[in-house]
Design an enzyme around this catalytic site. Structure first.
Site, short mmCIF file in Angstrom:
data_model
loop_
_atom_site.label_atom_id
_atom_site.label_comp_id
_atom_site.label_asym_id
_atom_site.label_seq_id
_atom_site.Cartn_x
_atom_site.Cartn_y
_atom_site.Cartn_z
N TYR A 225 25.79 -6.76 -8.64
CA TYR A 225 24.58 -6.30 -9.34
C TYR A 225 24.15 -4.89 -8.89
O TYR A 225 23.35 -4.25 -9.53
CB TYR A 225 23.39 -7.23 -9.09
CG TYR A 225 23.55 -8.66 -9.53
CD1 TYR A 225 24.52 -9.04 -10.46
CD2 TYR A 225 22.72 -9.66 -9.01
CE1 TYR A 225 24.65 -10.36 -10.85
CE2 TYR A 225 22.85 -10.98 -9.40
CZ TYR A 225 23.82 -11.33 -10.31
OH TYR A 225 23.93 -12.64 -10.68
N HIS B 79 30.84 -16.31 -6.75
CA HIS B 79 30.11 -15.88 -7.95
C HIS B 79 30.97 -15.98 -9.21
O HIS B 79 32.06 -15.43 -9.27
CB HIS B 79 29.71 -14.41 -7.74
CG HIS B 79 28.78 -13.85 -8.76
ND1 HIS B 79 28.31 -12.56 -8.69
CD2 HIS B 79 28.22 -14.37 -9.88
CE1 HIS B 79 27.51 -12.31 -9.72
NE2 HIS B 79 27.44 -13.40 -10.46
N1 LIG Z 1 27.06 -16.35 -12.92
C1 LIG Z 1 26.02 -16.01 -12.21
O1 LIG Z 1 26.04 -16.20 -11.03
C2 LIG Z 1 24.80 -15.45 -12.85
C3 LIG Z 1 24.81 -15.07 -14.18
C4 LIG Z 1 23.62 -14.65 -14.75
C5 LIG Z 1 22.48 -14.57 -13.98
N2 LIG Z 1 22.50 -14.90 -12.66
C6 LIG Z 1 21.28 -14.82 -11.82
O2 LIG Z 1 20.25 -15.48 -12.50
C7 LIG Z 1 19.13 -14.59 -12.65
C8 LIG Z 1 18.37 -14.93 -13.90
O3 LIG Z 1 19.17 -14.51 -14.95
P1 LIG Z 1 18.83 -14.50 -16.45
O4 LIG Z 1 19.23 -13.22 -17.02
O5 LIG Z 1 19.47 -15.69 -17.00
O6 LIG Z 1 17.22 -14.53 -16.41
P2 LIG Z 1 16.17 -14.92 -17.49
O7 LIG Z 1 14.90 -14.83 -16.74
O8 LIG Z 1 16.54 -16.18 -18.17
O9 LIG Z 1 16.27 -13.78 -18.63
C9 LIG Z 1 16.07 -12.45 -18.36
C10 LIG Z 1 15.80 -11.71 -19.68
O10 LIG Z 1 14.56 -12.17 -20.23
C11 LIG Z 1 13.65 -11.07 -20.37
N3 LIG Z 1 12.32 -11.55 -19.95
C12 LIG Z 1 11.97 -12.07 -18.75
N4 LIG Z 1 10.66 -12.40 -18.75
C13 LIG Z 1 10.17 -12.07 -19.96
C14 LIG Z 1 8.88 -12.16 -20.57
N5 LIG Z 1 7.82 -12.67 -19.91
N6 LIG Z 1 8.74 -11.73 -21.84
C15 LIG Z 1 9.79 -11.23 -22.54
N7 LIG Z 1 11.03 -11.12 -22.01
C16 LIG Z 1 11.22 -11.52 -20.74
C17 LIG Z 1 14.16 -9.98 -19.44
O11 LIG Z 1 13.83 -8.71 -19.94
P3 LIG Z 1 12.71 -7.77 -19.19
O12 LIG Z 1 13.40 -7.07 -18.07
O13 LIG Z 1 12.26 -6.86 -20.27
O14 LIG Z 1 11.61 -8.66 -18.70
C18 LIG Z 1 15.68 -10.22 -19.49
O15 LIG Z 1 16.25 -9.59 -20.61
C19 LIG Z 1 19.78 -13.21 -12.66
O16 LIG Z 1 18.88 -12.21 -12.38
C20 LIG Z 1 20.80 -13.40 -11.58
O17 LIG Z 1 20.16 -13.31 -10.32
C21 LIG Z 1 23.65 -15.35 -12.10
#
Ligand SMILES: NC(=O)c1ccc[n+]([C@@H]2O[C@H](COP(=O)([O-])OP(=O)(O)OC[C@H]3O[C@@H](n4cnc5c(N)ncnc54)[C@H](OP(=O)(O)O)[C@@H]3O)[C@@H](O)[C@H]2O)c1
Length: 310
Positions: free
Chosen positions: A58, A115
């Site tokens: 990241y 990962h």
């Molecule tokens: N394979 C893996 O190990 C893997 C893969 C993916 C993720 N991860 C981990 O999991 C974490 C969470 O991932 P995720 O991407 O799935 O997170 P998520 O919280 O489900 O989605 C994040 C997305 O939602 C938007 N968002 C968040 N809060 C919001 C709100 N209140 N209103 C409108 N849009 C909102 C964000 O944009 P904004 O920035 O504009 O808020 C971003 O585009 C990652 O950060 C990472 O640490 C791990």
């Protein structure tokens, strides 16, 4: 802030965890300066979030390291990861781990994950890389071992189902959301028996934060015959969740849906926007969605295991 125990690790963790990857990478992918990203992490910690997830890939470990300066290390639960793309040599794992420690400015990591593992790589990673991780754990530099799935090519959790057969994983990071609930039966039931700590990713992602993307996903699910078109309004597929006693908006519904799912511990929220972080912290303090709404979501999406909400 609500806290829970992360399965057999016994770690006391906030139910919302700060995800420093995903589409935003705490804003490093959406135009934030380093100071703005640091402010996001610090705001999270000052609001009671003690779980922070990052990864070597990241490129946010150093930012997390700077952000946590001045906080007591033992008050935080740091999770980071070794990428598993391509061939990994065991000596490279140790080097990567040492680099992560340096980036984070710490001398131990609470949870170190392999990962984005895919099923085809699992057995060789288990026999060739896990021994090095166990060695580092025995030195006290890793407290618990974790594994995360590569959800986009593996939306039906084939790798994690295999990993559940081995007893070394204390923590698993799982893709789960309103649209793809297949982890409920394939992962959570067994993880609860084994007391594995469950971290949720993709709770919101793109489909549940962007209406246009949601409509495309629903269209795809209808074409794949994974949902029945007569059960859903194609123009406003999740609109029924928003009402006086229900959710305020889809993001609100999405995080609450995951938070109250039995077997989940930490719901990761990835954002580069301070106002979104404040909203999300507030959402996690709300009660469950109304039972009838949850039942309807379970019914509509009960056969889905082909999309991630990316
Ligand atoms: N394979 C893996 O190990 C893997 C893969 C993916 C993720 N991860 C981990 O999991 C974490 C969470 O991932 P995720 O991407 O799935 O997170 P998520 O919280 O489900 O989605 C994040 C997305 O939602 C938007 N968002 C968040 N809060 C919001 C709100 N209140 N209103 C409108 N849009 C909102 C964000 O944009 P904004 O920035 O504009 O808020 C971003 O585009 C990652 O950060 C990472 O640490 C791990």
């Amino acid at each position: 802030m609500e806290y829970t125990t992360l399965g057999r690790t016994g770690l006391k963790v906030s139910v919302i965890g700060l995800g420093c990857g995903g589409p935003s990478r705490i804003g490093q992918a959406t135009g934030n300066s380093e100071e703005e990203s640091i402010a996001i992490v610090r705001h999270g910690i000052n609001s009671g979030i003690n779980f922070i997830d990052t990864a070597e890939i990241y490129r946010t470990e150093k930012i997390v390291g700077k952000a946590i300066e001045g906080f007591k290390r033992e008050d935080l639960v740091l999770s980071t990861k070794k990428s598993t793309w391509g061939t990994i040599r065991p000596d490279k794992v140790i080097k990567s781990f040492e680099k992560s420690l340096k980036n984070l400015g710490t001398d131990y990591v609470d949870i170190y994950h392999l990962h984005g593992v895919i099923l085809q790589d699992y057995d060789s990673l288990y026999s060739e890389v896990v021994p090095s991780l166990l060695e580092i754990r025995d030195q006290g530099k890793i407290r618990f071992l974790g594994i995360t799935e590569r959800f986009n090519p593996d939306p039906d959790h084939s790798m994690l189902q295999r990993a559940l057969q081995d007893d070394i994983w204390d923590v698993m990071m799982v893709g789960f959301n309103i649209l793809n609930q297949s982890a409920r039966e394939r992962i959570f039931l067994s993880a609860m028996e084994k007391k594995i700590g469950i971290l949720i990713m993709f709770a919101v992602r793109l489909a549940l934060s962007r209406p246009k993307r949601l409509k495309q996903c629903i269209e795809e699910l209808i074409q794949n015959k994974q949902i029945n078109p007569s059960t859903i309004d194609k123009e406003d597929p999740l609109g029924f969740l928003i009402h006086d006693n229900g959710a305020e908006n889809i993001v609100d519904a999405a995080y609450r849906f995951c938070h109250y799912e039995p077997g989940t511990h930490v719901i990761l929220s990835g954002t580069g926007n301070l106002n979104h972080l404040k909203e999300n912290i507030n959402i996690m303090q709300k009660p469950p969605l109304p039972k009838k709404d949850v039942l309807k979501l379970k019914e509509i999406f009960k056969n889905v295991d082909s999309i991630t909400g990316q």
